[in-house]
Write a protein that holds these residues in place. Structure first.
Motif, PDB file in Angstrom:
ATOM      1  N   HIS A  74      28.661 -11.956 -21.403  1.00  0.00           N
ATOM      2  CA  HIS A  74      27.360 -11.602 -22.203  1.00  0.00           C
ATOM      3  C   HIS A  74      27.938 -11.190 -23.508  1.00  0.00           C
ATOM      4  O   HIS A  74      27.240 -11.159 -24.616  1.00  0.00           O
ATOM      5  N   ILE A  75      29.028 -10.361 -23.580  1.00  0.00           N
ATOM      6  CA  ILE A  75      29.495  -9.764 -24.718  1.00  0.00           C
ATOM      7  C   ILE A  75      29.864 -11.007 -25.776  1.00  0.00           C
ATOM      8  O   ILE A  75      29.432 -10.848 -27.140  1.00  0.00           O
ATOM      9  N   ASN A  76      30.575 -11.956 -25.307  1.00  0.00           N
ATOM     10  CA  ASN A  76      31.109 -12.937 -26.373  1.00  0.00           C
ATOM     11  C   ASN A  76      29.914 -13.829 -26.937  1.00  0.00           C
ATOM     12  O   ASN A  76      29.612 -14.454 -27.916  1.00  0.00           O
ATOM     13  N   ARG A  77      28.751 -14.169 -25.876  1.00  0.00           N
ATOM     14  CA  ARG A  77      27.569 -14.881 -26.018  1.00  0.00           C
ATOM     15  C   ARG A  77      26.684 -14.231 -27.126  1.00  0.00           C
ATOM     16  O   ARG A  77      26.407 -14.794 -28.212  1.00  0.00           O
ATOM     17  N   LEU A  78      26.795 -12.902 -26.961  1.00  0.00           N
ATOM     18  CA  LEU A  78      25.903 -12.306 -28.045  1.00  0.00           C
ATOM     19  C   LEU A  78      26.544 -12.030 -29.546  1.00  0.00           C
ATOM     20  O   LEU A  78      25.798 -12.289 -30.496  1.00  0.00           O
ATOM     21  N   ASN A  79      27.936 -12.046 -29.379  1.00  0.00           N
ATOM     22  CA  ASN A  79      28.758 -11.951 -30.601  1.00  0.00           C
ATOM     23  C   ASN A  79      28.598 -13.386 -31.419  1.00  0.00           C
ATOM     24  O   ASN A  79      28.404 -13.383 -32.799  1.00  0.00           O
ATOM     25  N   ARG A  80      28.637 -14.408 -30.753  1.00  0.00           N
ATOM     26  CA  ARG A  80      28.142 -15.462 -31.253  1.00  0.00           C
ATOM     27  C   ARG A  80      27.105 -15.916 -31.986  1.00  0.00           C
ATOM     28  O   ARG A  80      26.866 -16.417 -33.124  1.00  0.00           O
ATOM     29  N   ILE A  81      25.962 -15.463 -31.183  1.00  0.00           N
ATOM     30  CA  ILE A  81      24.909 -15.562 -31.902  1.00  0.00           C
ATOM     31  C   ILE A  81      24.689 -14.697 -33.114  1.00  0.00           C
ATOM     32  O   ILE A  81      24.180 -15.245 -34.205  1.00  0.00           O
ATOM     33  N   LEU A  82      25.194 -13.525 -33.258  1.00  0.00           N
ATOM     34  CA  LEU A  82      25.115 -12.748 -34.269  1.00  0.00           C
ATOM     35  C   LEU A  82      25.980 -13.184 -35.452  1.00  0.00           C
ATOM     36  O   LEU A  82      25.412 -13.002 -36.633  1.00  0.00           O
ATOM     37  N   ILE A  83      27.056 -13.814 -35.349  1.00  0.00           N
ATOM     38  CA  ILE A  83      27.930 -14.370 -36.342  1.00  0.00           C
ATOM     39  C   ILE A  83      26.955 -15.380 -36.946  1.00  0.00           C
ATOM     40  O   ILE A  83      26.992 -15.637 -38.311  1.00  0.00           O
ATOM     41  N   ALA A  85      23.932 -15.829 -36.983  1.00  0.00           N
ATOM     42  CA  ALA A  85      22.255 -15.443 -37.482  1.00  0.00           C
ATOM     43  C   ALA A  85      22.533 -14.679 -38.685  1.00  0.00           C
ATOM     44  O   ALA A  85      21.653 -14.615 -39.566  1.00  0.00           O
ATOM     45  N   GLY A  86      23.646 -13.797 -39.057  1.00  0.00           N
ATOM     46  CA  GLY A  86      23.711 -13.039 -40.064  1.00  0.00           C
ATOM     47  C   GLY A  86      23.015 -11.629 -39.859  1.00  0.00           C
ATOM     48  O   GLY A  86      22.894 -11.138 -39.171  1.00  0.00           O
ATOM     49  N   ASP A  87      22.184 -11.665 -41.006  1.00  0.00           N
ATOM     50  CA  ASP A  87      21.189 -10.603 -40.919  1.00  0.00           C
ATOM     51  C   ASP A  87      19.660 -11.153 -40.270  1.00  0.00           C
ATOM     52  O   ASP A  87      18.859 -10.083 -40.496  1.00  0.00           O
ATOM     53  N   ALA A  91      17.070 -13.984 -34.270  1.00  0.00           N
ATOM     54  CA  ALA A  91      17.893 -14.648 -33.625  1.00  0.00           C
ATOM     55  C   ALA A  91      18.325 -14.571 -31.976  1.00  0.00           C
ATOM     56  O   ALA A  91      18.760 -15.255 -31.504  1.00  0.00           O
ATOM     57  N   ILE A  92      18.029 -13.150 -31.963  1.00  0.00           N
ATOM     58  CA  ILE A  92      18.928 -12.755 -30.476  1.00  0.00           C
ATOM     59  C   ILE A  92      17.677 -13.013 -29.641  1.00  0.00           C
ATOM     60  O   ILE A  92      17.704 -12.619 -28.518  1.00  0.00           O
ATOM     61  N   THR A  93      16.255 -13.379 -29.970  1.00  0.00           N
ATOM     62  CA  THR A  93      15.143 -13.544 -29.212  1.00  0.00           C
ATOM     63  C   THR A  93      15.806 -14.617 -28.132  1.00  0.00           C
ATOM     64  O   THR A  93      16.170 -15.682 -28.475  1.00  0.00           O
ATOM     65  N   GLY A  94      15.324 -14.293 -26.931  1.00  0.00           N
ATOM     66  CA  GLY A  94      15.829 -15.297 -25.866  1.00  0.00           C
ATOM     67  C   GLY A  94      17.361 -15.127 -25.229  1.00  0.00           C
ATOM     68  O   GLY A  94      17.602 -15.731 -24.477  1.00  0.00           O
ATOM     69  N   PHE A  95      18.000 -14.040 -25.846  1.00  0.00           N
ATOM     70  CA  PHE A  95      19.249 -13.916 -25.247  1.00  0.00           C
ATOM     71  C   PHE A  95      19.072 -13.216 -23.699  1.00  0.00           C
ATOM     72  O   PHE A  95      18.177 -12.588 -23.623  1.00  0.00           O
ATOM     73  N   ARG A  96      19.975 -13.884 -23.075  1.00  0.00           N
ATOM     74  CA  ARG A  96      20.075 -13.314 -21.723  1.00  0.00           C
ATOM     75  C   ARG A  96      21.234 -12.549 -21.165  1.00  0.00           C
ATOM     76  O   ARG A  96      22.313 -12.809 -21.502  1.00  0.00           O
ATOM     77  N   PHE A  97      20.867 -11.116 -20.657  1.00  0.00           N
ATOM     78  CA  PHE A  97      21.953 -10.384 -20.388  1.00  0.00           C
ATOM     79  C   PHE A  97      22.877 -10.816 -19.179  1.00  0.00           C
ATOM     80  O   PHE A  97      23.902 -10.311 -18.828  1.00  0.00           O
ATOM     81  N   ASN A  98      21.919 -11.608 -18.270  1.00  0.00           N
ATOM     82  CA  ASN A  98      22.502 -12.099 -17.283  1.00  0.00           C
ATOM     83  C   ASN A  98      22.241 -13.680 -17.168  1.00  0.00           C
ATOM     84  O   ASN A  98      20.809 -14.331 -17.043  1.00  0.00           O
ATOM     85  N   SER A 181      13.826  -2.456 -36.613  1.00  0.00           N
ATOM     86  CA  SER A 181      13.005  -3.726 -35.825  1.00  0.00           C
ATOM     87  C   SER A 181      12.898  -2.815 -34.332  1.00  0.00           C
ATOM     88  O   SER A 181      13.361  -2.476 -33.898  1.00  0.00           O
ATOM     89  N   LEU A 182      11.599  -3.708 -33.832  1.00  0.00           N
ATOM     90  CA  LEU A 182      11.479  -3.430 -32.606  1.00  0.00           C
ATOM     91  C   LEU A 182      12.068  -4.512 -31.638  1.00  0.00           C
ATOM     92  O   LEU A 182      11.504  -5.645 -31.818  1.00  0.00           O
ATOM     93  N   VAL A 183      12.756  -4.418 -30.817  1.00  0.00           N
ATOM     94  CA  VAL A 183      13.415  -5.242 -29.852  1.00  0.00           C
ATOM     95  C   VAL A 183      13.056  -4.827 -28.565  1.00  0.00           C
ATOM     96  O   VAL A 183      13.077  -3.720 -27.926  1.00  0.00           O
ATOM     97  N   VAL A 184      12.460  -6.025 -27.852  1.00  0.00           N
ATOM     98  CA  VAL A 184      11.935  -5.838 -26.384  1.00  0.00           C
ATOM     99  C   VAL A 184      12.613  -6.835 -25.413  1.00  0.00           C
ATOM    100  O   VAL A 184      12.884  -7.915 -25.572  1.00  0.00           O
ATOM    101  N   VAL A 185      13.018  -5.973 -24.508  1.00  0.00           N
ATOM    102  CA  VAL A 185      13.695  -6.690 -23.255  1.00  0.00           C
ATOM    103  C   VAL A 185      12.699  -6.532 -21.911  1.00  0.00           C
ATOM    104  O   VAL A 185      11.919  -5.455 -21.852  1.00  0.00           O
ATOM    105  N   PHE A 186      12.631  -7.716 -21.457  1.00  0.00           N
ATOM    106  CA  PHE A 186      11.554  -7.871 -20.359  1.00  0.00           C
ATOM    107  C   PHE A 186      12.796  -8.279 -18.917  1.00  0.00           C
ATOM    108  O   PHE A 186      13.569  -9.278 -19.113  1.00  0.00           O
ATOM    109  N   GLN A 187      12.601  -7.208 -18.191  1.00  0.00           N
ATOM    110  CA  GLN A 187      13.567  -7.205 -16.929  1.00  0.00           C
ATOM    111  C   GLN A 187      12.826  -7.458 -15.620  1.00  0.00           C
ATOM    112  O   GLN A 187      11.661  -6.744 -15.353  1.00  0.00           O
ATOM    113  N   VAL A 188      13.389  -8.209 -14.911  1.00  0.00           N
ATOM    114  CA  VAL A 188      12.933  -8.423 -13.640  1.00  0.00           C
ATOM    115  C   VAL A 188      13.558  -8.375 -12.309  1.00  0.00           C
ATOM    116  O   VAL A 188      14.861  -8.995 -12.463  1.00  0.00           O
TER     117      VAL A 188
END
Length: 247
Positions: A74-83, A85-87, A91-98, A181-188
């Motif tokens: 998950h660390i590398n996946r999030l970094n790739r999205i941020l690279i 996306a820039g500012d 773009a991180i909407t839809g990112f899965r921690f699992n 920014s307001l970031v919302v995580v939905f956990q189940v």
């Protein structure tokens, strides 16, 4: 590339050697004598550094409130999205921690964040799972200032939902004041009678919304032409916005 055969393997730099771990095994490689960087590689390195620091900040903002195990990549996946996306943090909407399970496994109709700060969970049929007594839903709303790298506010709401039933629509108010920014995580999490499931296919935590910070807009005060005092016994013709005196 050489395989480490010592009793105490290591990772990182040791003299002219670099130790690293891959697929559960430890290897060695030698450091290059010199590194020649071009303008493009320096720019790419700078983007990677910014994205990795920002990704670490996002993860640390949510780690204390997450109740699931994140997958190893998950660390590398999030970094790739941020690279990429820039500012553009949305773009991180839809990112899965699992990555092994998403919110859509449990909710076929996705929840959505409305403009008034209300998270709307639509009515839908919740599937049943063998041995699962309930679904624990945890909404984590965190306000993040990406410029100062500070968490300026956070709120969590927990719901218990029975599986194999019809879920009635629910609105969750997410009142999180502060800047950023307001970031919302939905956990189940799937829950057995004696506790939560440990199976990675029965736990999910997705970033479902990123609301940009509100910008205050001030209306410009309307200006009117200055009134001119009229003199008696004279004839005036008005041409807006000026006044022209006739002889």
């Amino acid at each position: 590339m050489a395989k480490q055969m010592s009793i105490l393997p290591f990772t990182g730099k040791l003299g002219p050697l670099i130790g690293y771990k891959r697929n559960g095994q430890y290897f060695l490689r030698s450091m290059p004598e010199s590194v020649r960087q071009t303008t493009a590689t320096r720019r790419a390195s700078r983007r990677f550094g910014i994205a990795s620091r920002k990704g670490a900040f996002i993860r640390k903002a949510f780690y204390p409130q997450l109740d699931i195990h994140c997958d190893g990549g998950h660390i590398n996946r999030l970094n790739r999205i941020l690279i990429a996306a820039g500012d553009h943090h949305a773009a991180i909407t839809g990112f899965r921690f699992n990555q092994h399970a998403g919110v859509d496994r449990f909710f076929t109709v996705a929840p959505r964040l409305c403009n008034n700060g209300i998270l709307h969970i639509p009515a839908q049929t919740i599937a049943g799972y063998k041995g699962i007594a309930a679904l624990e839903v945890k909404v984590i709303a965190t306000r993040i200032d990406f410029i100062s790298r500070q968490v300026t506010g956070s709120e969590t709401v927990t719901l218990m939902i029975a599986p194999d039933t019809t879920f009635q629509e629910t609105n969750v108010s997410l009142d999180v004041p502060g800047q950023g920014s307001l970031v919302v995580v939905f956990q189940v999490r799937a829950m057995y009678k004696d506790g939560p499931s440990r199976g990675r296919q029965y736990m999910a935590a997705d970033i479902i919304a990123v609301a940009a910070p509100q910008v205050l807009r001030y209306a410009k005060k309307r200006r009117y032409p200055k009134r001119t005092r009229l003199l008696p016994n004279l004839t005036y013709t008005y041409v807006y916005p000026a006044i022209i005196q006739l002889e």
